[in-house]
Design a protein around this motif. Structure first.
Motif, mmCIF file in Angstrom:
data_model
loop_
_atom_site.group_PDB
_atom_site.id
_atom_site.type_symbol
_atom_site.label_atom_id
_atom_site.label_comp_id
_atom_site.label_asym_id
_atom_site.label_seq_id
_atom_site.Cartn_x
_atom_site.Cartn_y
_atom_site.Cartn_z
ATOM 1 N N ASP A 258 -1.048 27.069 -63.176
ATOM 2 C CA ASP A 258 -1.595 25.864 -63.796
ATOM 3 C C ASP A 258 -2.728 25.285 -62.963
ATOM 4 O O ASP A 258 -3.763 24.856 -63.504
ATOM 5 N N MET A 259 -2.571 25.271 -61.640
ATOM 6 C CA MET A 259 -3.630 24.772 -60.758
ATOM 7 C C MET A 259 -4.887 25.636 -60.871
ATOM 8 O O MET A 259 -6.003 25.127 -60.989
ATOM 9 N N LEU A 260 -4.697 26.941 -60.843
ATOM 10 C CA LEU A 260 -5.851 27.846 -60.908
ATOM 11 C C LEU A 260 -6.528 27.797 -62.268
ATOM 12 O O LEU A 260 -7.757 27.911 -62.362
ATOM 13 N N GLU B 39 2.997 30.415 -50.267
ATOM 14 C CA GLU B 39 3.564 31.257 -49.220
ATOM 15 C C GLU B 39 4.912 30.733 -48.745
ATOM 16 O O GLU B 39 5.853 31.513 -48.528
ATOM 17 N N ILE B 40 5.052 29.412 -48.594
ATOM 18 C CA ILE B 40 6.312 28.860 -48.101
ATOM 19 C C ILE B 40 7.273 28.508 -49.228
ATOM 20 O O ILE B 40 8.418 28.136 -48.968
ATOM 21 N N GLY B 41 6.827 28.614 -50.484
ATOM 22 C CA GLY B 41 7.736 28.432 -51.607
ATOM 23 C C GLY B 41 7.737 27.062 -52.246
ATOM 24 O O GLY B 41 8.492 26.839 -53.193
ATOM 25 N N THR B 42 6.910 26.139 -51.785
ATOM 26 C CA THR B 42 6.886 24.815 -52.402
ATOM 27 C C THR B 42 6.074 24.798 -53.695
ATOM 28 O O THR B 42 6.247 23.907 -54.526
ATOM 29 N N ILE B 43 5.170 25.748 -53.848
ATOM 30 C CA ILE B 43 4.397 25.893 -55.088
ATOM 31 C C ILE B 43 4.831 27.196 -55.753
ATOM 32 O O ILE B 43 4.531 28.293 -55.252
ATOM 33 N N ARG B 44 5.557 27.086 -56.854
ATOM 34 C CA ARG B 44 6.014 28.271 -57.575
ATOM 35 C C ARG B 44 4.879 28.853 -58.418
ATOM 36 O O ARG B 44 3.832 28.239 -58.604
#
Length: 235
Positions: A138-140, A127-132
């Motif tokens: 990849d995490m999911l 939401e804040i843009g730190t995780i593109r």
């Protein structure tokens, strides 16, 4: 910066205009009708400058409002994380407050709560843009490879849809999670990691059993009382 420079140049021209007009008025053969028309054009320029200033103030207020809303959301989420940490510390005590659950195994409950924390972390970062988006996928992908991640999403999808589908970025996040979940299921059955058993309590070398310690304490207490009575009788 270009708009600011242009506004500064126009403002400087407006401030210098009286001196320029004064020099022109001292000259001969001045067409004052033409000069009045030129002066009237300054009203249009002044309106443009006022509109730019008003737009700047409005933009600043919008940014401040967005920052204040983001701080409120962050505060609510931090409070939620604190509640979840309390629940993890003592599941048997705090779990009933959230309602009945069909997860009987305590370890499964903890994994479910931990998966919820991981999903919230992914959502806040996206939401804040730190995780593109590539990192989110990849995490999911790793999360839905295992049985615990798939089981969590099958139970929590409804609540996530209700809470995050109200905004464009929330709907995009849900779409990405749904795509990765579907892709993981299509790839095959989940992998189930073997949970290592908890090591048994190893007695410390040289330590006496609990019943011996208690018996020794009782014997010592009885001996002390007997000696005390004997000394008092001799007195």
């Amino acid at each position: 910066m270009g708009l600011v420079a242009a506004a500064a140049a126009v403002l400087a021209a407006l401030l210098m205009s009286p001196f320029v007009l004064q020099d022109i008025s001292n000259a001969r053969g001045v067409d004052w009708n033409r000069l009045s028309q030129i002066g009237a054009a300054y009203g249009f320029t002044s309106a443009i400058v006022s509109a730019l200033a008003l737009a700047g103030v409005a933009g600043s207020l919008m940014v401040q409002n967005r920052q204040a809303k983001a701080e409120q959301v962050q505060g609510i989420r931090s409070y939620y994380l604190e509640l979840v940490r309390l629940e993890l510390d003592d599941m048997a005590l705090y779990q009933p407050v959230w309602g009945d659950t069909d997860i009987a195994d305590p370890d499964e409950r903890k994994r479910h709560v931990y998966a919820d924390l991981m999903m919230n972390y992914a959502w806040m970062g996206y939401e804040i843009g730190t995780i593109r988006e590539p990192l989110l996928r990849d995490m999911l992908s790793g999360m839905f490879t295992g049985e615990a991640g798939r089981y969590y999403w099958s139970r929590a999808r409804t609540s996530w849809t209700a809470s995050s589908s109200g905004s464009r970025i929330g709907r995009r996040f849900l779409a990405i999670v749904g795509e990765e979940h579907t892709r993981a299921i299509a790839a095959g059955p989940p992998t189930r990691s073997a949970v290592a058993p908890r090591p048994p309590d190893v007695p410390v070398a040289g330590a006496a059993p609990a019943w011996r310690t208690a018996a020794g304490a009782l014997i010592g207490l009885g001996t002390g009382l007997a000696l005390g009575s004997l000394l008092r009788s001799r007195r």
